[in-house]
Design a protein around this motif. Structure first.
Motif, PDB file in Angstrom:
ATOM      1  N   MET A  88       0.824  -1.201   0.000  1.00  0.00           N
ATOM      2  CA  MET A  88       0.000   0.000   0.000  1.00  0.00           C
ATOM      3  C   MET A  88       0.863   1.258   0.000  1.00  0.00           C
ATOM      4  O   MET A  88       0.499   2.276  -0.602  1.00  0.00           O
ATOM      5  CB  MET A  88      -0.928   0.007   1.212  1.00  0.00           C
ATOM      6  N   TYR A  89       2.012   1.191   0.653  1.00  0.00           N
ATOM      7  CA  TYR A  89       2.924   2.341   0.612  1.00  0.00           C
ATOM      8  C   TYR A  89       3.466   2.530  -0.810  1.00  0.00           C
ATOM      9  O   TYR A  89       3.615   3.661  -1.288  1.00  0.00           O
ATOM     10  CB  TYR A  89       4.078   2.141   1.599  1.00  0.00           C
ATOM     11  N   VAL A  90       3.752   1.415  -1.481  1.00  0.00           N
ATOM     12  CA  VAL A  90       4.181   1.511  -2.887  1.00  0.00           C
ATOM     13  C   VAL A  90       3.071   2.128  -3.732  1.00  0.00           C
ATOM     14  O   VAL A  90       3.335   2.941  -4.633  1.00  0.00           O
ATOM     15  CB  VAL A  90       4.575   0.116  -3.417  1.00  0.00           C
ATOM     16  N   VAL A  91       1.824   1.750  -3.463  1.00  0.00           N
ATOM     17  CA  VAL A  91       0.689   2.345  -4.181  1.00  0.00           C
ATOM     18  C   VAL A  91       0.657   3.851  -3.972  1.00  0.00           C
ATOM     19  O   VAL A  91       0.415   4.621  -4.917  1.00  0.00           O
ATOM     20  CB  VAL A  91      -0.643   1.704  -3.714  1.00  0.00           C
ATOM     21  N   LYS A 146       0.670   2.935  15.633  1.00  0.00           N
ATOM     22  CA  LYS A 146       1.646   3.815  14.996  1.00  0.00           C
ATOM     23  C   LYS A 146       1.305   3.936  13.518  1.00  0.00           C
ATOM     24  O   LYS A 146       1.359   2.946  12.787  1.00  0.00           O
ATOM     25  CB  LYS A 146       3.060   3.272  15.176  1.00  0.00           C
ATOM     26  N   PRO A 147       0.977   5.151  13.047  1.00  0.00           N
ATOM     27  CA  PRO A 147       0.635   5.299  11.620  1.00  0.00           C
ATOM     28  C   PRO A 147       1.877   5.202  10.745  1.00  0.00           C
ATOM     29  O   PRO A 147       3.013   5.292  11.229  1.00  0.00           O
ATOM     30  CB  PRO A 147       0.023   6.707  11.564  1.00  0.00           C
ATOM     31  N   ALA A 148       1.646   5.026   9.464  1.00  0.00           N
ATOM     32  CA  ALA A 148       2.754   4.973   8.510  1.00  0.00           C
ATOM     33  C   ALA A 148       3.455   6.322   8.457  1.00  0.00           C
ATOM     34  O   ALA A 148       2.857   7.370   8.708  1.00  0.00           O
ATOM     35  CB  ALA A 148       2.240   4.592   7.122  1.00  0.00           C
ATOM     36  N   SER A 149       4.720   6.290   8.130  1.00  0.00           N
ATOM     37  CA  SER A 149       5.527   7.512   8.120  1.00  0.00           C
ATOM     38  C   SER A 149       5.053   8.459   7.024  1.00  0.00           C
ATOM     39  O   SER A 149       4.721   8.038   5.912  1.00  0.00           O
ATOM     40  CB  SER A 149       7.000   7.172   7.900  1.00  0.00           C
ATOM     41  N   ALA A 150       5.029   9.740   7.348  1.00  0.00           N
ATOM     42  CA  ALA A 150       4.692  10.788   6.384  1.00  0.00           C
ATOM     43  C   ALA A 150       5.854  11.770   6.340  1.00  0.00           C
ATOM     44  O   ALA A 150       6.451  12.092   7.374  1.00  0.00           O
ATOM     45  CB  ALA A 150       3.405  11.501   6.778  1.00  0.00           C
ATOM     46  N   LEU A 151       6.196  12.238   5.162  1.00  0.00           N
ATOM     47  CA  LEU A 151       7.333  13.128   4.981  1.00  0.00           C
ATOM     48  C   LEU A 151       6.869  14.458   4.397  1.00  0.00           C
ATOM     49  O   LEU A 151       6.143  14.488   3.411  1.00  0.00           O
ATOM     50  CB  LEU A 151       8.370  12.491   4.050  1.00  0.00           C
ATOM     51  N   GLY A 152       7.292  15.558   5.019  1.00  0.00           N
ATOM     52  CA  GLY A 152       6.949  16.877   4.502  1.00  0.00           C
ATOM     53  C   GLY A 152       5.823  17.520   5.285  1.00  0.00           C
ATOM     54  O   GLY A 152       5.293  16.967   6.249  1.00  0.00           O
ATOM     55  N   ILE A 153       5.451  18.711   4.856  1.00  0.00           N
ATOM     56  CA  ILE A 153       4.375  19.460   5.503  1.00  0.00           C
ATOM     57  C   ILE A 153       3.040  18.804   5.192  1.00  0.00           C
ATOM     58  O   ILE A 153       2.723  18.518   4.038  1.00  0.00           O
ATOM     59  CB  ILE A 153       4.372  20.925   5.034  1.00  0.00           C
ATOM     60  N   THR A 154       2.264  18.534   6.218  1.00  0.00           N
ATOM     61  CA  THR A 154       0.962  17.886   6.065  1.00  0.00           C
ATOM     62  C   THR A 154      -0.161  18.915   6.230  1.00  0.00           C
ATOM     63  O   THR A 154       0.076  20.019   6.720  1.00  0.00           O
ATOM     64  CB  THR A 154       0.803  16.760   7.103  1.00  0.00           C
ATOM     65  N   PRO A 155      -1.378  18.580   5.819  1.00  0.00           N
ATOM     66  CA  PRO A 155      -2.492  19.541   5.941  1.00  0.00           C
ATOM     67  C   PRO A 155      -2.702  20.023   7.371  1.00  0.00           C
ATOM     68  O   PRO A 155      -2.492  19.281   8.333  1.00  0.00           O
ATOM     69  CB  PRO A 155      -3.703  18.739   5.441  1.00  0.00           C
ATOM     70  N   LEU A 156      -3.110  21.283   7.495  1.00  0.00           N
ATOM     71  CA  LEU A 156      -3.340  21.876   8.816  1.00  0.00           C
ATOM     72  C   LEU A 156      -4.585  21.302   9.471  1.00  0.00           C
ATOM     73  O   LEU A 156      -4.710  21.328  10.695  1.00  0.00           O
ATOM     74  CB  LEU A 156      -3.471  23.391   8.686  1.00  0.00           C
ATOM     75  N   PRO A 159       0.319   8.523   2.384  1.00  0.00           N
ATOM     76  CA  PRO A 159       0.665   7.166   2.817  1.00  0.00           C
ATOM     77  C   PRO A 159       0.076   6.790   4.171  1.00  0.00           C
ATOM     78  O   PRO A 159      -0.379   5.653   4.362  1.00  0.00           O
ATOM     79  CB  PRO A 159       2.206   7.194   2.874  1.00  0.00           C
ATOM     80  N   SER A 160       0.066   7.728   5.107  1.00  0.00           N
ATOM     81  CA  SER A 160      -0.453   7.414   6.435  1.00  0.00           C
ATOM     82  C   SER A 160      -1.972   7.274   6.444  1.00  0.00           C
ATOM     83  O   SER A 160      -2.548   6.786   7.423  1.00  0.00           O
ATOM     84  CB  SER A 160      -0.037   8.498   7.432  1.00  0.00           C
ATOM     85  N   LEU A 161      -2.637   7.682   5.357  1.00  0.00           N
ATOM     86  CA  LEU A 161      -4.088   7.564   5.275  1.00  0.00           C
ATOM     87  C   LEU A 161      -4.532   6.242   4.663  1.00  0.00           C
ATOM     88  O   LEU A 161      -5.605   5.736   5.004  1.00  0.00           O
ATOM     89  CB  LEU A 161      -4.664   8.726   4.454  1.00  0.00           C
ATOM     90  N   ILE A 162      -3.741   5.694   3.759  1.00  0.00           N
ATOM     91  CA  ILE A 162      -4.155   4.453   3.093  1.00  0.00           C
ATOM     92  C   ILE A 162      -3.445   3.225   3.659  1.00  0.00           C
ATOM     93  O   ILE A 162      -3.849   2.096   3.369  1.00  0.00           O
ATOM     94  CB  ILE A 162      -3.934   4.529   1.569  1.00  0.00           C
TER      95      ILE A 162
END
Length: 320
Positions: free
Chosen positions: A179-182, A276-286, A254-257
Motif C-alpha cells: 500500500m505504501y508503494v501504491v 503507529k501510523p505509517a511515516s509521512a514526509l513533509g508538511i501535512t495539511p493543517l 501514505p499514512s491515510l491508506i
C-alpha cells in the motif's frame, strides 16, 4: 529523328496514400528518444545514487544494529518506509525533468512540427508521450525497489552477519509495504500529469521545468502562510483550505491508506503499546483529512491537469 523515352512510375495505392503513423509506432519512437538522450541516463544515475544513499546512512546510524536485533519487524518497517519516502520525493523530481525534456524541449526546438507534419495526430502524440513517460516511471519504481532490497540485504549482512531479520516480516508487513508503494505510484502519477500540463501550457523546457519544480515548494510555503493567517484570525477556514493543496495531501497520503500498526514505544513511563501510523514526509495539511478526502483531492488535480493538457493540445496551433 529523336526518340523520347518515358518511364511510368507505379501509382501509389490508396492504402499508401491514407497510411498514418500507428500509436504503437509513435510510442516506440518516444521510448527510443528517451533512452537515447544522454541527460536521461545522467539523471537516472543521480536518482540511483539518491535511492542507494540511505542504505549507507543506516550503517552509520546509532542504534540501528541494536534495533534490528531486538525488534526486527519495526526495523523493517522503518527502513522500507523511509526508502519509499526517498523514492517518492526524488522520483518526482526525476519525472518532472524527463517530462520537460520529452514535451517542453520538443516544442522549444520546433521538432514537434515535423512529427505533426508527417500525419501524427496531436492527441495521438500527446498520449504516446504520456504513456512513454508512465512506462519509464514504472521501470524507475521497479529498479528503485530492487536497489532498496539489495541495499537492505547488504546492510543486514554487514550489521548482523545474517539475514534473519527478513524472517520477521509478516503478511501484514508485506500488505502495508504494498500500500505504501501504491501511495508512491499515485504521487508519481500526479506529478507526471502536473509536468505534462505545465509543459503543454508553456511550450518550453524552462517554463515546464520551472513550474513543475516550484509547484510543491509553493504548496509548502502556502501552508505556512495559511497557518499564520489561521492563527491570527482564529478562523478554521484557512486551515481547512490547506487540506485542498496537492503537496500536503500527497505528503500525508501514505499514512491515510496504510493501516496503522500495533507497536511498542519506549517512553518516559516505560514500554507502551499503541497504534503507529505509517511515516509521512513533509508538511501535512493543517486540518484533519481522511483517505476519501485525499483520493478526491488528488483525483481532482489529476483531472484538471489532464483536461488542460488535452484541450490546449487540441485547440492551439503549433506555429513557432
Amino acid at each position: 529523328m529523336s526518340t523520347a523515352i518515358a518511364t511510368a512510375l507505379p501509382a501509389a495505392s490508396p492504402a499508401t496514400r491514407t497510411a498514418r503513423p500507428s500509436f504503437p509506432g509513435i510510442l516506440q519512437g518516444e521510448l527510443f528518444k528517451i533512452t537515447r538522450q544522454r541527460t536521461t541516463w545522467i539523471v537516472t544515475a543521480l536518482l540511483a545514487c539518491f535511492i542507494a544513499g540511505p542504505n549507507l546512512l543506516y550503517l552509520a546510524g546509532r542504534g540501528i544494529k541494536e534495533g534490528v536485533q531486538t525488534d526486527p519487524l519495526s526495523a523493517l518497517y522503518l527502513v522500507s518506509q523511509r526508502d519509499l519516502q526517498v523514492l517518492r520525493v526524488f522520483g518526482g523530481f526525476f519525472l518532472l525533468l524527463i517530462t520537460a525534456l520529452v514535451i517542453g524541449q520538443e516544442y522549444q526546438l520546433g521538432t514537434i512540427r515535423i512529427l505533426l507534419g508527417r500525419g501524427v495526430g496531436r492527441l495521438q502524440l500527446l498520449g504516446a508521450k504520456t504513456l512513454a513517460l508512465a512506462i519509464v516511471a514504472l521501470v524507475v519504481v521497479v529498479g528503485a525497489l530492487l536497489i532498496d532490497v539489495a541495499g537492505a540485504t547488504i546492510d543486514l549482512l554487514i550489521l548482523t552477519g545474517n539475514l534473519n531479520a527478513f524472517s520477521a516480516a509478516t503478511a501484514q508487513f508485506w500488505a502495508d509495504t504494498w500500500m505504501y508503494v501504491v501511495s508512491v505510484l499515485v504521487s508519481m502519477g500526479a506529478t507526471l500529469l502536473l509536468g505534462v500540463a505545465a509543459n503543454v501550457v508553456g511550450r518550453s523546457l524552462a517554463f515546464g521545468l520551472g513550474v513543475g519544480l516550484s509547484w510543491f515548494p509553493a504548496d509548502n510555503i502556502g501552508s505556512v502562510v495559511l497557518a499564520l493567517i489561521a492563527a491570527f484570525t482564529n478562523n478554521t477556514f484557512w486551515s481547512n483550505l490547506n487540506g485542498y493543496f496537492l503537496g500536503p495531501v500527497l505528503n500525508i497520503f501514505p499514512s491515510l491508506i496504510v493501516a496503522p500498526r500495533v507497536a511498542t514505544i519506549i517512553g518516559e513511563k516505560g514500554p507502551q503499546t499503541g497504534l503507529k501510523p505509517a511515516s509521512a514526509l513533509g508538511i501535512t495539511p493543517l486540518s484533519t483529512i481522511d483517505a476519501t478526502h485525499a483520493w478526491l483531492v488528488i483525483g481532482g488535480y489529476c483531472l484538471v491537469f489532464a483536461v488542460v493538457s488535452i484541450v490546449l493540445t487540441m485547440r492551439r496551433d503549433v506555429l513557432e
